[in-house]
Write an enzyme that holds these catalytic residues in place. Sequence first.
Site, mmCIF file in Angstrom:
data_model
loop_
_atom_site.group_PDB
_atom_site.id
_atom_site.type_symbol
_atom_site.label_atom_id
_atom_site.label_comp_id
_atom_site.label_asym_id
_atom_site.label_seq_id
_atom_site.Cartn_x
_atom_site.Cartn_y
_atom_site.Cartn_z
ATOM 1 N N ASP A 137 1.130 -1.208 -0.146
ATOM 2 C CA ASP A 137 -0.102 -0.193 0.101
ATOM 3 C C ASP A 137 0.802 1.300 -0.307
ATOM 4 O O ASP A 137 2.445 1.183 0.621
ATOM 5 C CB ASP A 137 -1.545 -0.094 1.226
ATOM 6 N N ARG A 181 -18.533 -9.519 1.364
ATOM 7 C CA ARG A 181 -18.915 -8.375 2.344
ATOM 8 C C ARG A 181 -18.559 -8.061 3.377
ATOM 9 O O ARG A 181 -18.036 -8.587 3.981
ATOM 10 C CB ARG A 181 -20.837 -9.407 2.572
ATOM 11 N N ASN A 209 -24.340 -6.669 -8.163
ATOM 12 C CA ASN A 209 -24.463 -6.031 -6.707
ATOM 13 C C ASN A 209 -25.525 -5.159 -7.352
ATOM 14 O O ASN A 209 -26.760 -4.559 -6.685
ATOM 15 C CB ASN A 209 -23.387 -5.140 -6.762
ATOM 16 N N PHE A 216 -31.932 -10.324 0.968
ATOM 17 C CA PHE A 216 -31.215 -9.438 0.491
ATOM 18 C C PHE A 216 -32.864 -9.151 0.635
ATOM 19 O O PHE A 216 -33.554 -8.211 -0.572
ATOM 20 C CB PHE A 216 -30.499 -9.036 -0.885
ATOM 21 N N ALA A 265 -36.963 -4.782 4.178
ATOM 22 C CA ALA A 265 -37.144 -3.649 4.126
ATOM 23 C C ALA A 265 -36.579 -2.662 5.243
ATOM 24 O O ALA A 265 -36.254 -2.895 6.448
ATOM 25 C CB ALA A 265 -38.631 -3.931 4.229
ATOM 26 N N GLY A 293 -25.788 1.436 1.509
ATOM 27 C CA GLY A 293 -25.246 2.528 2.085
ATOM 28 C C GLY A 293 -24.494 1.536 1.600
ATOM 29 O O GLY A 293 -24.641 0.487 0.873
ATOM 30 N N CYS A 351 -20.545 0.033 -2.147
ATOM 31 C CA CYS A 351 -20.952 -0.887 -3.311
ATOM 32 C C CYS A 351 -21.847 -0.215 -3.768
ATOM 33 O O CYS A 351 -21.871 0.024 -5.330
ATOM 34 C CB CYS A 351 -20.717 -2.065 -2.959
ATOM 35 N N LYS A 368 -24.180 -0.477 7.834
ATOM 36 C CA LYS A 368 -24.578 -1.963 8.776
ATOM 37 C C LYS A 368 -23.867 -2.091 9.458
ATOM 38 O O LYS A 368 -22.792 -2.445 9.676
ATOM 39 C CB LYS A 368 -24.563 -3.113 6.969
#
Length: 452
Positions: A30, A158, A230, A271, A274, A279, A282, A342
Amino acid sequence: MRVAIIGTGYVGLTTGVCLAFTGHSVCCLDTNSSKICALKAGQIPIYEPNLSDLLEESRRNLEFTTDYAEAIPGAEVIFIAVGTPPTPSGAPNLEFLSQAARSIGQHIKSDFTVVVNKSTVPIGSGNWVGSLVREACELRPNGRHTQFAVASNPEFLREGSALHDSLYPDRIVIGADETRALEVLYSLYRPILDQTFSAPTYLPRPEPVVAVPLLSTDLASAELIKYAANAFLALKVSFINEMGLLAERVGADVTEVARGIGLDSRIGPRFLNAGLGWGGSCFGKDTSALVATAGEYGLHLPIVEAARKINGWQRDRVVEKLLHELKILKGRTIGLLGLAFKPNTDDLREAPAIEIAQKLIDRGVRVKAHDPIALERFQREHSRMGVNLCSSPCEMADGCDALVLVTEWSDYRELDWECVARKMRNPFILDGRHALDREKLTRAGMRYMSIS
Ligand code: UGA
């Protein structure tokens, strides 16, 4: 095999650690030296469950550097896993990708190297990366004879369950126009494809996983698979949120609707939660990149565009509901339970909490917030917003006119709701994730409302 990974974000670091764990010799690079210093000292710059345990276990196969001359020569496989953040036009910023490709070209040496795009890149980037590497090679003495191939190996992990998704993936997709590149990557992933590694105690192998399917395609198809996956997941969430809007009007329960349709195996149960919508780094970025790519070909993607629009509405609905409940927002105090986009991550990119906090602040609300993990990061990245950060939910509830559950951390299900209700000026909660037990909260003296 000897592997180099460029970029130590969620994808790069997780890939590096998992490949080291499965027996490869991995050098992670990096250009951010403070990140590399921290990693050398065994500190992980992000919050990802069990990543530090697996890093510790794989230490003997891992190196960290900021120097391309150390990481690249001799590597048989080089992964590019740098960020591709969105630009104002919606198209991703490919600056880091092009820098990585040029630096690779300046340093590759081994007989045959596979350069793998792991970053989510626009369709056609494989060829572009190939040309940048080639150009940089040709500037070196004898560089014209360097042999390499570019492959695309999209990532489906994820955040929050990154290690699980990398060690036990649903599939591995490899896009390559040269068979030699496919063969190298097949050997690299063999322990994962055949599930021959012994599972870490904290990440047991799930029951049905015996072998992982490998899908080999051309470069462009692999690149599109990532965006299409996605976009489809984002669409699923927006679809159930659209049904939520209607469910509210007709007096139906959207969670029951989700259960009812999810049991149809053609639809599937995942998925379909509701709530405030998606957010993270991705879905927003990838759906807008897909729309931008289609635009370059004179095409519209109305389904993907609708998914994006519905997602924006979900944030507005929070303000509408609070306005309906409190009548006046100016001068009120509202507490947000959860800041991360999340649970199980401290990532705040495109977190609904930030958008909601800003909308409330713009209407004169005093916003308080709690998060089990992301407070420190919020303080570092968003202190200018003026949100009052609290170290416990009870402390946050003190004097609040309403609470909004934004992130469904499991801790929030077990809160001392009596204490919360006593501390609030007006014991009202808007559950933005359908995550809390209405009856339990009502017994504790809270008035409960869900997002739909
Ligand atoms: C997503 C994809 O799920 C991964 O497969 C992909 O590799 C990754 O993007 C990427 O491109 O790097 P991630 O953004 O980590 O992963 O998070 P998800 O678990 O997919 O959740 C995305 C958002 O959707 C979250 O804000 C979540 O709260 C929301 N969501 C998810 C819902 O609102 N409802 C649901 O039912 C599921």
